[in-house]
Design an enzyme around this catalytic site. Structure first.
Site, PDB file in Angstrom:
ATOM      1  N   GLU A   1     -60.969 -20.445  -5.716  1.00  0.00           N
ATOM      2  CA  GLU A   1     -61.915 -20.382  -4.487  1.00  0.00           C
ATOM      3  C   GLU A   1     -63.174 -19.676  -5.618  1.00  0.00           C
ATOM      4  O   GLU A   1     -64.472 -19.722  -4.736  1.00  0.00           O
ATOM      5  CB  GLU A   1     -61.086 -19.390  -3.750  1.00  0.00           C
ATOM      6  CG  GLU A   1     -60.521 -20.276  -2.958  1.00  0.00           C
ATOM      7  CD  GLU A   1     -58.481 -20.358  -3.229  1.00  0.00           C
ATOM      8  OE1 GLU A   1     -58.735 -19.856  -4.826  1.00  0.00           O
ATOM      9  OE2 GLU A   1     -57.890 -20.575  -2.095  1.00  0.00           O
TER      10      GLU A   1
ATOM     11  N   PHE B   1     -48.216 -12.389   5.691  1.00  0.00           N
ATOM     12  CA  PHE B   1     -47.829 -13.045   4.447  1.00  0.00           C
ATOM     13  C   PHE B   1     -49.341 -13.990   4.289  1.00  0.00           C
ATOM     14  O   PHE B   1     -49.572 -14.112   5.170  1.00  0.00           O
ATOM     15  CB  PHE B   1     -47.180 -14.250   4.951  1.00  0.00           C
ATOM     16  CG  PHE B   1     -47.159 -15.846   3.444  1.00  0.00           C
ATOM     17  CD1 PHE B   1     -47.170 -15.181   2.180  1.00  0.00           C
ATOM     18  CD2 PHE B   1     -47.200 -16.758   3.590  1.00  0.00           C
ATOM     19  CE1 PHE B   1     -46.669 -16.765   1.223  1.00  0.00           C
ATOM     20  CE2 PHE B   1     -47.729 -17.922   2.510  1.00  0.00           C
ATOM     21  CZ  PHE B   1     -47.552 -17.149   1.406  1.00  0.00           C
ATOM     22  N   GLN B   2     -49.491 -14.108   2.963  1.00  0.00           N
ATOM     23  CA  GLN B   2     -50.965 -14.037   2.378  1.00  0.00           C
ATOM     24  C   GLN B   2     -52.112 -13.098   3.616  1.00  0.00           C
ATOM     25  O   GLN B   2     -52.950 -13.506   3.737  1.00  0.00           O
ATOM     26  CB  GLN B   2     -51.560 -15.918   2.648  1.00  0.00           C
ATOM     27  CG  GLN B   2     -50.626 -15.766   1.716  1.00  0.00           C
ATOM     28  CD  GLN B   2     -51.269 -17.677   1.497  1.00  0.00           C
ATOM     29  OE1 GLN B   2     -51.664 -18.251   2.172  1.00  0.00           O
ATOM     30  NE2 GLN B   2     -51.468 -18.265   0.024  1.00  0.00           N
TER      31      GLN B   2
ATOM     32  N   LYS C   1     -56.251 -16.446  12.915  1.00  0.00           N
ATOM     33  CA  LYS C   1     -56.139 -17.727  13.383  1.00  0.00           C
ATOM     34  C   LYS C   1     -55.817 -17.643  14.393  1.00  0.00           C
ATOM     35  O   LYS C   1     -56.312 -19.188  15.004  1.00  0.00           O
ATOM     36  CB  LYS C   1     -54.320 -18.495  12.388  1.00  0.00           C
ATOM     37  CG  LYS C   1     -54.218 -19.702  12.932  1.00  0.00           C
ATOM     38  CD  LYS C   1     -52.784 -20.302  11.196  1.00  0.00           C
ATOM     39  CE  LYS C   1     -52.382 -21.530  12.133  1.00  0.00           C
ATOM     40  NZ  LYS C   1     -51.533 -21.804  10.877  1.00  0.00           N
TER      41      LYS C   1
ATOM     42  N   MET D   1     -71.808 -12.507 -27.431  1.00  0.00           N
ATOM     43  CA  MET D   1     -72.821 -11.284 -27.593  1.00  0.00           C
ATOM     44  C   MET D   1     -71.694 -10.091 -26.967  1.00  0.00           C
ATOM     45  O   MET D   1     -72.572  -8.928 -28.006  1.00  0.00           O
ATOM     46  CB  MET D   1     -72.730 -10.649 -26.064  1.00  0.00           C
ATOM     47  CG  MET D   1     -74.649  -9.963 -25.663  1.00  0.00           C
ATOM     48  SD  MET D   1     -75.730 -10.025 -26.250  1.00  0.00           S
ATOM     49  CE  MET D   1     -76.928 -11.086 -25.479  1.00  0.00           C
TER      50      MET D   1
END
Lengths: 158, 559
Positions: free
Chosen positions: B48, B110-111, B160, B468
């Site tokens: 993602e 969940f999630q 949802k 760096m």
């Protein structure tokens, strides 16, 4: 210097978190914060008391204005306004000193809103100095708890 | 119409043609609607974070709003770095995240993650949609907020059930957000005042940031600079706003800016900041930044003005409008002696490096990419030495051709952003100039490039270091190299091949140009593994806390 900032915001969930998060995220301190609906139910007023020099206050005002849910920001310190705070003080009291405390409350135009065997609750409205004076005078009796509303303020009418 | 379908209809109304993301349980209804939707091309990334950066790269390269999508919980939290990157650099993206059923919100389902809570400080605005009725107006508002004023990322978190419920689809023609009214035209009195100061200035400098590119003000900037004879230095994000091939160009200023830009700013009597925000990497020690200059600051975000420095003439508004107005009022160009002084500094403090016969210098690779692409590529960078060399040694002449994570400094930005840029600009050459450390942070996106036949070229300046940090440890920590050695890097050529892309290695200077040319002839994505000098440093450099004219590593050229 302490500033009283009046912020009109959308009356939506999450707005308080946006404002509070802005202060914590950018390291500004809040002394008190009060929020409730206004005469327009879609708008809430937040009254924030914050500390900082002019530069910090300018940034706070600008950053608040950047929030989409903030409708108007007013630093009341630059305007004629009235401010009040409601404080409830639970002070120890026995039958022997009860009338003495009631007398003090009267002088401060405070109200006794509850009396128990060992304590009474005094509600007082006023500005910072008045409240500080009352707390100071009640201290020797033994203050058990204090609940403060935080400052609310409004610009004087023209 | 179902919420999921309504969402896609809204996206189409907003002109969305592409979307980057990864599916999951809480967005499966949106993907189901996408099954029947030919007008929106979906790019499946492999992480993602890659989707968020791709949307960002797409937005920076095209000027349109980039869109990414992820499921609830981990999908959404994986977007976070990409959203924060876009926020710091004012990039318009809309991130759509699925949320658990509204009756489950707050139950540790969940999630489930509090996505609006997590993204609140890194978005311009965000929304949680619990009912389908809110959907259309919210999408309209989200795009409006993302692309107007000072642009930025907006998150729309959709429960949802709001995706699955049906309602009548009505797209609002207009929206009114009473707390959001960006100022576009500068205050005429302020513009007059600014013009007066410009006309009186002998040694002015234009200090231009990403805001000028966002506003599309490059032509207007050039007109002002030429008419008033004002040298132009840009920030990292301002690269491309003014042609670096122009006599008046000073290149980049700041920590790794050119010596002549930093000397010009230190000695100027007027600094005109356009869409820049006096970032600490630009100003160095604030007290000695442009110490003798009056400052005019043009920015669309009032909060950017007088945040770090006190400004003499603030002008809130759109850079393009304001520069047009300013140019009309210019009567006196700056002193010719000032431009001659700038030319002298350019001769005295050129950007330089020494390319020998055996070891490739990273700067040489960047210069060869510039030559091979005739300066017409879109250059995307990772973060660190690769980013600074890409900024210093490629000459940018047009806006939206240099994409880099400036504010947040996100390693792993470049490659997925290059993919997004290539999607948005299919006819352009897109080069990601990468380090061996950064490229490994989103290397999985090579699959996205291969699967979609996106011919992104990646030049890895491979010094087997987190370069760096190694440079800082060498210069300021007595050479105590700690946690920076990457000698156990994978074989990047084999990695590319394993993913179905092409890998090319160059280890000698005479192989560099051939490798680049070969990459440009090769269809599809190519990884170029340039084995470069391990000990090369980015110079000049202003040490942290020093004044910008106190540069180290500067080599004086022939005066």
């Amino acid at each position: 210097m302490r500033h009283t900032i009046s912020v009109l915001v959308e009356n939506k969930s999450g707005v308080l978190a946006r404002v509070a998060g802005l202060f914590s995220g950018r390291g500004y301190n809040i002394d008190s914060l009060n929020v409730a609906e206004t005469e327009d139910t879609t708008v809430s007023r937040m009254t924030i008391v914050a500390r900082g020099d002019d530069k910090i206050l300018e940034q706070i005002t600008k950053q608040l204005n950047r929030l989409v849910d903030v409708i108007k920001v007013n630093d009341l310190s630059t305007e004629k306004h009235v401010e009040r705070e409601l404080v409830m003080i639970k002070v120890s009291s026995q039958p022997g000193n009860r009338s003495e405390i009631i007398h003090i409350a009267d002088i401060f135009r405070a109200n006794i809103v509850d009396v128990g065997h060992e304590a009474m609750i005094i509600a007082v409205t006023g500005n910072e100095e008045k409240i500080a004076a009352l707390i100071n005078i009640l201290n020797p009796y033994g203050i058990k708890e204090i609940a403060r509303s935080g400052r609310v303020a409004i610009v004087r009418g023209k | 119409m179902k919420g999921a379908k309504i969402l896609l209809e809204c996206l189409k109304k907003e002109g969305v043609e592409v979307m980057f993301g990864i599916s999951g349980g809480s967005v499966i209804d949106i993907f189901d609607a996408l099954y029947d939707e030919p007008a929106i091309k979906y790019y499946l990334t492999r992480h993602e974070q890659g989707a968020a950066h791709a949307a960002d790269g797409y937005a920076r390269a095209t000027g349109k709003v980039g869109v990414c999508i992820a499921t609830s919980g981990p999908g959404a939290t994986n977007l976070v770095t990409g959203i924060a990157t876009a926020y710091m650099d004012s990039v318009p993206i809309v991130a759509i995240t699925g949320q658990v059923y509204s009756h489950l919100i707050g139950n540790d389902a969940f999630q489930e993650a509090d996505v609006t809570g997590i993204t609140r400080p890194i978005t311009k605005h965000n929304y949680l949609i619990k009912s389908v009725e809110e959907l259309a107006v919210t999408v309209k508002e989200a795009f409006h907020i993302a692309r107007t004023g000072r642009p930025g990322p907006v998150v729309i978190d959709i429960a949802k059930d709001a995706q699955r419920t049906e309602t009548e689809f009505v797209y609002p023609e207009n929206i009114k957000i009473r707390g959001y009214k960006p100022t576009y035209s500068g205050h005429p009195k302020q513009i007059d005042k600014a013009a007066e100061i410009i006309n009186a200035a002998k040694q002015p400098v234009l200090y231009v940031g990403g805001g000028a590119i966002i506003s599309g003000a490059h032509e207007e900037l050039k007109q002002l600079a030429e008419k008033a004879q004002i040298p132009v230095t840009t920030t990292l994000l301002g690269l491309g706003s003014f042609p670096e091939t122009h006599r008046l160009s000073l290149g980049m200023l700041g920590m790794h800016g050119t010596g002549y830009a930093n000397h010009a700013v230190t000695n100027c009597d007027l600094l005109i900041a356009v869409g820049s925000r006096f970032d600490d990497r630009v100003t160095g020690k604030l007290e000695t930044f442009a110490p003798n200059a009056k400052i005019i600051h043009i920015d669309i975000d009032p909060a950017a003005i007088s945040k770090n420095v006190d400004v003499d003439v603030p002008i809130v508004g759109d850079a393009r409008n304001i520069l047009t107005e300013l140019t009309k009022r210019i009567e006196n160009p700056s002193a010719e002696s000032w431009i001659e002084q700038i030319d002298a500094w350019k001769k005295k403090y050129p950007l330089c490096y020494n390319q020998g016969d055996d070891i490739i210098k990273p700067q040489y690779v960047v210069e060869q990419i510039y030559e091979a692409t005739k300066g017409e590529a879109i250059i995307v960078t990772e973060v660190g030495q690769n980013q600074m060399w890409a900024a210093q040694f490629y000459k940018y002449t047009r806006p939206r051709t240099f994409l880099s994570s400036g504010g947040l400094g996100t390693m792993g930005y470049g490659f997925p952003a290059a993919i997004g840029a290539q999607v948005g600009c299919p006819d352009k050459i897109v080069f990601d100039i990468a380090g061996d450390g950064s490229i490994q942070m989103n290397i999985q996106e090579i699959t996205t490039a291969v699967a979609n036949k996106l011919p992104v070229k990646v030049a890895i300046l491979n010094n087997s270091f987190l370069g760096m940090v190694r440079q800082w440890q060498d210069l300021f920590y007595d050479g105590r190299l700690s946690g920076v050695d990457l000698v156990t890097n994978p074989d990047f050529v084999k990695v590319a091949e394993a993913f179905g892309a092409t890998g090319i290695r160059a280890a000698r200077p005479d192989e560099v140009r051939k490798a680049i040319d070969k990459a440009l002839e090769t269809p599809g994505p190519v990884f170029l593994d340039f084995i470069v000098d391990r000990s090369e440093n980015v110079f000049p450099m202003v040490p942290a806390g020093a004044s910008i004219h106190e540069m180290i590593g500067i080599i004086e050229g022939m005066a």
